[in-house]
Design an enzyme around this catalytic site. Sequence first.
Site, short mmCIF file in Angstrom:
data_model
loop_
_atom_site.label_atom_id
_atom_site.label_comp_id
_atom_site.label_asym_id
_atom_site.label_seq_id
_atom_site.Cartn_x
_atom_site.Cartn_y
_atom_site.Cartn_z
N ASP A 187 35.44 48.21 52.03
CA ASP A 187 36.13 47.10 51.38
C ASP A 187 36.98 46.43 52.46
O ASP A 187 37.99 46.99 52.90
CB ASP A 187 36.99 47.64 50.24
CG ASP A 187 38.00 46.62 49.71
OD1 ASP A 187 37.98 45.46 50.16
OD2 ASP A 187 38.81 47.00 48.84
N CYS A 240 47.60 46.47 41.99
CA CYS A 240 46.26 46.98 41.68
C CYS A 240 45.95 48.22 42.50
O CYS A 240 44.80 48.44 42.91
CB CYS A 240 45.19 45.91 41.87
SG CYS A 240 45.38 44.51 40.79
N HIS A 242 42.38 49.97 46.40
CA HIS A 242 42.61 48.96 45.37
C HIS A 242 41.77 49.36 44.15
O HIS A 242 40.71 49.97 44.30
CB HIS A 242 42.13 47.61 45.91
CG HIS A 242 42.43 46.42 45.06
ND1 HIS A 242 41.71 46.11 43.93
CD2 HIS A 242 43.36 45.44 45.18
CE1 HIS A 242 42.19 45.00 43.39
NE2 HIS A 242 43.19 44.57 44.13
N GLN A 283 41.10 42.90 53.07
CA GLN A 283 42.37 42.66 53.77
C GLN A 283 42.22 42.73 55.28
O GLN A 283 43.21 42.61 56.00
CB GLN A 283 43.42 43.70 53.30
CG GLN A 283 43.72 43.65 51.82
CD GLN A 283 44.56 42.46 51.41
OE1 GLN A 283 45.19 41.80 52.25
NE2 GLN A 283 44.58 42.16 50.12
N LYS A 298 40.90 35.11 50.01
CA LYS A 298 41.95 35.71 50.85
C LYS A 298 41.82 35.27 52.31
O LYS A 298 42.66 35.59 53.14
CB LYS A 298 41.90 37.23 50.77
CG LYS A 298 42.29 37.79 49.39
CD LYS A 298 42.45 39.29 49.47
CE LYS A 298 42.24 40.01 48.16
NZ LYS A 298 43.17 39.66 47.09
#
Lengths: 432, 157
Positions: free
Chosen positions: A221, A387, A144, A224, A247
């Site tokens: 990261d 993104c 991302h 997700q 999220k």
Amino acid sequence: MTEPTPLDVDRIRKDFPILSRTVRGGRPLVYLDSGATSQKPVQVLDAERHFYEHINAAVHRGAHQLAEEATDAYESARHTISAFVGGQPEDLVFTKNATESLNLVTYSFLNATLKAARGLELPEGGEHFVLEPGDEIVITEIEHHANLVPWQELCSKTGATLRWIPLTDDGRLNLSTLDTLINERTKCVSIVHQSNILGTINDVVLIGEHAARVKSLFVVDACQSIPHMPVDVGTLGADLVAWSGHKMLGPTGIGCLWGRSEVLAAMPPFISGGSMIRKVTMEGTTFADPPQRFEAGVPMTAQAVGLAAAADYLTDLGMANVAAHEHALTGYALDGLESIPGVRIIGPRNNVERGGAISFVVDGIHAHDVGQVLDDRGVAVRVGHHCAAPVCQRYGVTATVRASFGVYNGFDDVDSLVAAVKDAKQFFGVTD
Amino acid sequence: MRLDQMYQEVILDHYKNPHGKGLVEPFDSQVHHVNPTCGDEITLRVKLSGAAGSQVVESVSFDSQGCSISQASASVLHDQVEGVSLDQAFLTLDEFSSLMKSATAEVTLDEELLGDAIAFEGVAQYPARIKCALLAWMAFKDAAVQATSAAQPAGDE
């Protein structure tokens, strides 16, 4: 391992008021954009409202009862959220969002580098964050922009070199050159756990082992992954893990950065001001220990309380159950979409080590136009480059349609998606 | 149905058979514009002729990739501004910008200037798509301004 318990989607949906609204002239909302942001259950909304109605005060300052209770609510939230990912509260920093969490890391590098150049004192271990020309940062081609642009900026300012693990044609990381990509010049490896655009789940542990071998910092990261599967920060092999609140059924305005204690302690501050200090004089300042060192100003307290309620909600559902549910939805959606002639999945086609973010294109119809027809049918998806523009460039597409799932999605939602994609083909007169 | 209002037949026709697509020589200026939210891109060339003050848009050509709205909009732009005076081209641009605001503001439109562009009225109902429709027009504005200043003799204040 115990068998996962199926989620009761009908019951879950009742907790999300927004899912009962209609869109575009009375169509029931089919929300398939949780990869962008999740919807919020009443438990989260109630927690925030309760905080404002009964507790609200600025935390970590003031000695009145409300200030005590607000501070307690904020720090309790830190307990709950760190426990949710298997960490300790003193290792969890609250930020504005995951983008800020990642910038906190890149600016620690930059600030350490600038301070070292001026001969200023760094926190113990801070030399690991000092970069020189010739040093290397390794990311991946699947990142991302939030885990790409800050590193580009850092490299441009310090003279370090940015390198990346490339993608294979089927949407996986090509790990064949890992041994040379991650080498003695590598100062930091930062990778996404689960891709927001392709759904690919990366072998974080393996890449972390390579990083550890060369004593490189390792950043993950987890935006997700943490909302969609059980994640234990202690077993990822990461030094730092960034993710967002919104999220994972929580409010906007709060993100997280978990770090190993000694790593956080070695990092110079990013944003400075009140609350992050130990002693201030007109001549200079010393800084608080983590996590306060990284939480300047009055923090986002109601959001922390709301995010803790979201963590509790997910814990009640069981993250293994959530993962199993979304895995089943993903398989069903891959099959359904691939049954439509002209639909091409961008990313892994087999439902192994992949999560519930499915990007696709429809031959002869631009993604925006597909999305417009879906929207007209009440199906909310994201269109564009998500993104992650370099991923689109890698696969030769300007934009994709992305459907992404949450705990409140059922198989009927996938049916609506598939039917709407067929409608889009019909609307634009694309014949098989 | 609102979808049909947005994707009017004339828009889909321009999308399938765009006018002005394919970059042509000679040209006075070339610009490259992108829509950062979706990645759509356009390269657009403008050639002006005539004396300063009474210039004519001799040619507008483009190469682009993007959705039906952005592609059709570029095609309509070509039809409406190629061969007209620069003044009229800018007036048309103003009309199109007004058209894009018509969902939230009272606007009076010159349908003659707009021609086929009036079909984009439905697009104005969808805020997320207005940028798609404006992409080519903003590129034209940029290119025309550059072509105009390029036509000024050097050192002329």
